[in-house]
Design a protein around this motif. Structure first.
Motif, short mmCIF file in Angstrom:
data_model
loop_
_atom_site.label_atom_id
_atom_site.label_comp_id
_atom_site.label_asym_id
_atom_site.label_seq_id
_atom_site.Cartn_x
_atom_site.Cartn_y
_atom_site.Cartn_z
N TRP A 8 28.59 -21.62 15.52
CA TRP A 8 29.18 -21.63 16.71
C TRP A 8 30.46 -19.89 17.11
O TRP A 8 29.76 -18.80 18.25
CB TRP A 8 30.02 -22.22 17.65
CG TRP A 8 29.22 -23.51 18.18
CD1 TRP A 8 28.81 -24.60 17.32
CD2 TRP A 8 29.34 -23.79 19.95
NE1 TRP A 8 27.77 -25.39 18.41
CE2 TRP A 8 28.51 -24.47 19.56
CE3 TRP A 8 29.12 -22.48 20.59
CZ2 TRP A 8 27.49 -25.03 20.73
CZ3 TRP A 8 28.22 -22.85 21.88
CH2 TRP A 8 27.96 -24.28 21.96
N LEU A 9 30.43 -20.22 15.81
CA LEU A 9 31.50 -18.43 15.78
C LEU A 9 30.48 -17.64 15.21
O LEU A 9 31.29 -16.41 15.97
CB LEU A 9 32.45 -19.11 14.47
CG LEU A 9 34.01 -19.67 15.12
CD1 LEU A 9 34.59 -19.83 13.84
CD2 LEU A 9 34.52 -19.29 15.76
N ARG A 10 29.77 -18.08 14.61
CA ARG A 10 28.94 -16.34 14.76
C ARG A 10 28.25 -15.94 16.18
O ARG A 10 28.09 -14.65 15.96
CB ARG A 10 27.89 -17.05 13.28
CG ARG A 10 27.53 -16.83 12.05
CD ARG A 10 27.64 -17.71 11.06
NE ARG A 10 27.56 -18.70 9.97
CZ ARG A 10 27.59 -18.60 8.80
NH1 ARG A 10 26.36 -19.73 9.55
NH2 ARG A 10 27.14 -19.02 7.92
N ALA A 11 27.32 -16.92 16.33
CA ALA A 11 27.04 -16.79 17.82
C ALA A 11 27.95 -16.23 19.05
O ALA A 11 27.49 -15.07 19.19
CB ALA A 11 26.00 -18.07 18.60
N LEU A 12 28.59 -16.67 19.53
CA LEU A 12 29.89 -16.82 20.09
C LEU A 12 30.17 -15.18 19.48
O LEU A 12 30.89 -14.16 20.82
CB LEU A 12 30.64 -17.58 20.67
CG LEU A 12 29.93 -18.64 20.77
CD1 LEU A 12 31.60 -18.93 21.52
CD2 LEU A 12 29.64 -18.23 22.26
N GLY A 13 30.25 -14.68 18.51
CA GLY A 13 31.53 -13.43 17.77
C GLY A 13 30.14 -12.72 17.95
O GLY A 13 30.92 -11.35 18.31
N ALA A 14 28.86 -13.00 17.72
CA ALA A 14 27.49 -11.40 17.63
C ALA A 14 27.49 -11.20 18.71
O ALA A 14 28.20 -9.96 19.59
CB ALA A 14 26.67 -12.28 17.54
N LEU A 15 27.94 -11.91 20.23
CA LEU A 15 27.75 -11.99 21.77
C LEU A 15 29.14 -11.58 22.23
O LEU A 15 28.92 -9.92 23.09
CB LEU A 15 27.71 -13.19 22.60
CG LEU A 15 26.24 -13.44 22.33
CD1 LEU A 15 25.83 -14.75 23.60
CD2 LEU A 15 24.97 -12.84 22.53
N ILE A 56 22.53 -8.36 14.42
CA ILE A 56 22.96 -8.07 15.60
C ILE A 56 24.08 -6.94 16.09
O ILE A 56 24.49 -6.44 16.29
CB ILE A 56 22.98 -9.15 16.94
CG1 ILE A 56 22.04 -10.27 17.10
CG2 ILE A 56 24.22 -9.25 18.18
CD1 ILE A 56 22.37 -11.20 17.97
N TYR A 57 24.52 -7.56 14.25
CA TYR A 57 26.04 -6.72 14.89
C TYR A 57 25.57 -5.21 13.88
O TYR A 57 26.37 -3.99 14.66
CB TYR A 57 27.11 -7.37 13.34
CG TYR A 57 27.90 -6.51 12.88
CD1 TYR A 57 29.57 -6.70 13.74
CD2 TYR A 57 28.47 -5.56 12.67
CE1 TYR A 57 30.41 -6.19 14.07
CE2 TYR A 57 29.54 -4.73 12.38
CZ TYR A 57 30.89 -4.79 12.68
OH TYR A 57 31.77 -4.29 12.67
N VAL A 101 22.44 -3.98 31.12
CA VAL A 101 20.69 -3.18 30.49
C VAL A 101 21.58 -3.35 28.58
O VAL A 101 21.16 -3.91 28.05
CB VAL A 101 20.46 -2.19 31.13
CG1 VAL A 101 19.88 -1.86 29.67
CG2 VAL A 101 20.65 -2.54 32.36
N ILE A 102 22.64 -2.81 28.24
CA ILE A 102 23.12 -2.42 27.15
C ILE A 102 23.52 -3.93 26.70
O ILE A 102 22.97 -3.93 25.45
CB ILE A 102 24.13 -1.11 26.96
CG1 ILE A 102 24.59 -0.03 27.73
CG2 ILE A 102 24.47 -1.78 25.40
CD1 ILE A 102 25.49 0.41 27.48
N VAL A 103 24.55 -4.39 27.61
CA VAL A 103 24.31 -6.54 26.74
C VAL A 103 23.15 -6.55 26.65
O VAL A 103 22.78 -7.55 25.12
CB VAL A 103 24.62 -7.46 27.53
CG1 VAL A 103 25.29 -8.77 26.77
CG2 VAL A 103 26.27 -6.74 27.51
N ALA A 104 22.05 -6.28 26.94
CA ALA A 104 20.62 -7.43 26.81
C ALA A 104 20.07 -6.18 25.58
O ALA A 104 19.17 -7.38 25.21
CB ALA A 104 20.11 -7.06 28.52
N ALA A 105 19.75 -5.59 25.65
CA ALA A 105 18.98 -4.48 24.81
C ALA A 105 19.57 -4.87 23.22
O ALA A 105 18.94 -4.35 23.04
CB ALA A 105 19.44 -3.05 24.87
N GLY A 106 21.43 -4.98 23.59
CA GLY A 106 21.99 -5.25 22.24
C GLY A 106 21.43 -6.47 21.80
O GLY A 106 21.47 -6.38 20.42
N VAL A 107 21.71 -7.40 21.98
CA VAL A 107 21.02 -9.06 21.88
C VAL A 107 19.08 -8.29 21.58
O VAL A 107 19.33 -9.19 20.04
CB VAL A 107 21.65 -9.51 22.41
CG1 VAL A 107 21.58 -11.55 22.09
CG2 VAL A 107 23.38 -9.78 22.91
#
Length: 381
Positions: A31-38, A320-321, A355-361
């Motif tokens: 969970w920390l990995r996923a939420l941290g990446a977002l 992602i990072y 758009v930056i968030v969607a493209a980034g992920v």
């Protein structure tokens, strides 16, 4: 214990985790990995626009609100990634032979040699207006001296932490939890305190000398803190972790208090012109990161499964990072995009950030999956 068998030592996971059995996963770290990446992508969506001269002046109030909101919502992510590294790499129950440690070192070195070098080449080429031998040499010098894109400081820090891991494992093996907690606290004050005093304008000669001497080592207390907190959790210090166990009222109250305190600290710092006090190299963020780290363990407990999106994002969190800023840079380098957003005003700024968030992920996940098909990347990204 959260799992009968633990898999993977990197805080970002890896391909091994896709083939690991569900019972072998440490759920709260997933969970920390996923939420941290977002959280990191969200943070950089704000930072990217705040540094763009044309767009930052369009919505100053919006960006100021986002700056304050980013503190409790995102600033915990990198501290928690450092803590996850310490929790996994310093655990005495996890064998760490030299070959295994070297594989972790190589993973970081390989990503720096590929994506890190690519980013250095892009920046040097842009500044020089073309690509030639001098530009390549400048990019190599920047890479070797740790001057790649700003967010990659984490990889250089992780590389250093991995190299001192054998010494830290020996110390942890022969120290009690109380002793390690005290050592972590001393290192936190020594490595982060002087820089904090300097930012606040407090002129203490000893503090200035300490900042020059050990300020660069600020990731170390986070690394040790993760091990201490993980060990305390294994010892049952945080209460019942049965499936579905909710966070206790005390933890929720502490988390809310930490949220409010961080926002207040940053607001006061900005009002007084002191700069950003909630960066990892300063004192304020480690306690809050520790609350999030412990809170994740308390809230998640030991479930039998997690949502599929958590698995996907956690499995690609390293990619992602590393990759996500590329998309915001490309978007903002386009004058057509900047001019279109400028004509739309505040609404255009918000839309571009989405758009930056969607493209980034999404883009980072796609590039990561593509790279994993290439030689060398399969076990590194």
């Amino acid at each position: 214990m959260l799992a009968t068998q633990r898999t993977g030592d990197s805080p970002f996971g890896g391909r091994r985790e896709r083939t690991a059995r569900a019972s072998g996963t440490i759920w709260y770290l997933q969970w920390l990995r996923a939420l941290g990446a977002l959280a990191i992508v969200l943070l950089h969506a704000y930072v990217a626009l705040s540094l763009e001269p044309t767009l930052s002046g369009l919505a100053p109030s919006l960006l100021r609100c986002e700056e304050l909101a980013s503190i409790p919502l995102t600033r915990w992510a990198v501290p928690c990634f450092l803590m996850m590294s310490g929790a996994l790499m310093l655990d005495a129950n996890r064998p760490m032979p030299p070959g295994k440690l070297l594989s972790h070192v190589w993973r970081v070195v390989f990503v720096l040699m590929t994506f890190g070098l690519l980013f250095c080449l892009m920046e040097a080429t842009w500044e020089a207006g073309g690509l030639d031998a001098d530009v390549v040499r400048a990019a190599l010098v920047n890479l070797l001296s740790g001057r790649s894109w700003d967010h990659l400081w984490y990889l250089y820090a992780t590389l250093g932490l991995y190299l001192v891991t054998p010494v830290l494992r020996a110390i942890a093996r022969h120290q009690t939890t109380v002793g390690l907690s005290l050592l972590t606290g001393v290192l936190w004050l020594a490595c982060c305190g002087p820089a904090t005093l300097g930012l606040m304008g407090v002129d203490v000669p000893v503090a200035a000398s300490l900042a020059r001497l050990v300020g660069w080592a600020f990731p170390l207390p986070y690394y040790l803190a993760g091990h201490v907190l993980h060990r305390l959790g294994d010892e049952g210090a945080f209460g019942d972790e049965a499936r579905g166990a909710p966070a206790g009222g005390a933890w929720a109250a502490l988390l809310c208090l930490g949220l409010g305190a961080l926002v207040l600290v940053e607001w006061l710092a900005a009002t007084l012109g002191l700069g950003a006090l909630c960066l990892p190299e300063h004192l304020a963020i480690l306690p809050f990161g520790a609350l999030v780290f412990v809170g994740a363990r308390r809230v998640v407990g030991a479930p039998t499964s997690v949502p599929s999106w958590v698995r996907i994002v956690a499995d690609h969190s390293f990619g992602i990072y590393v990759i996500h800023p590329l998309f915001s840079h490309l978007l903002l380098l386009s004058r057509a995009v900047v001019e279109l957003v400028a004509t739309a005003g505040v609404g255009g700024v918000i839309l571009l950030q989405l758009v930056i968030v969607a493209a980034g992920v999404g883009g980072s996940i796609a590039v990561t999956r593509l790279c994993r098909r290439l030689p060398g990347f399969a076990g590194t990204l």
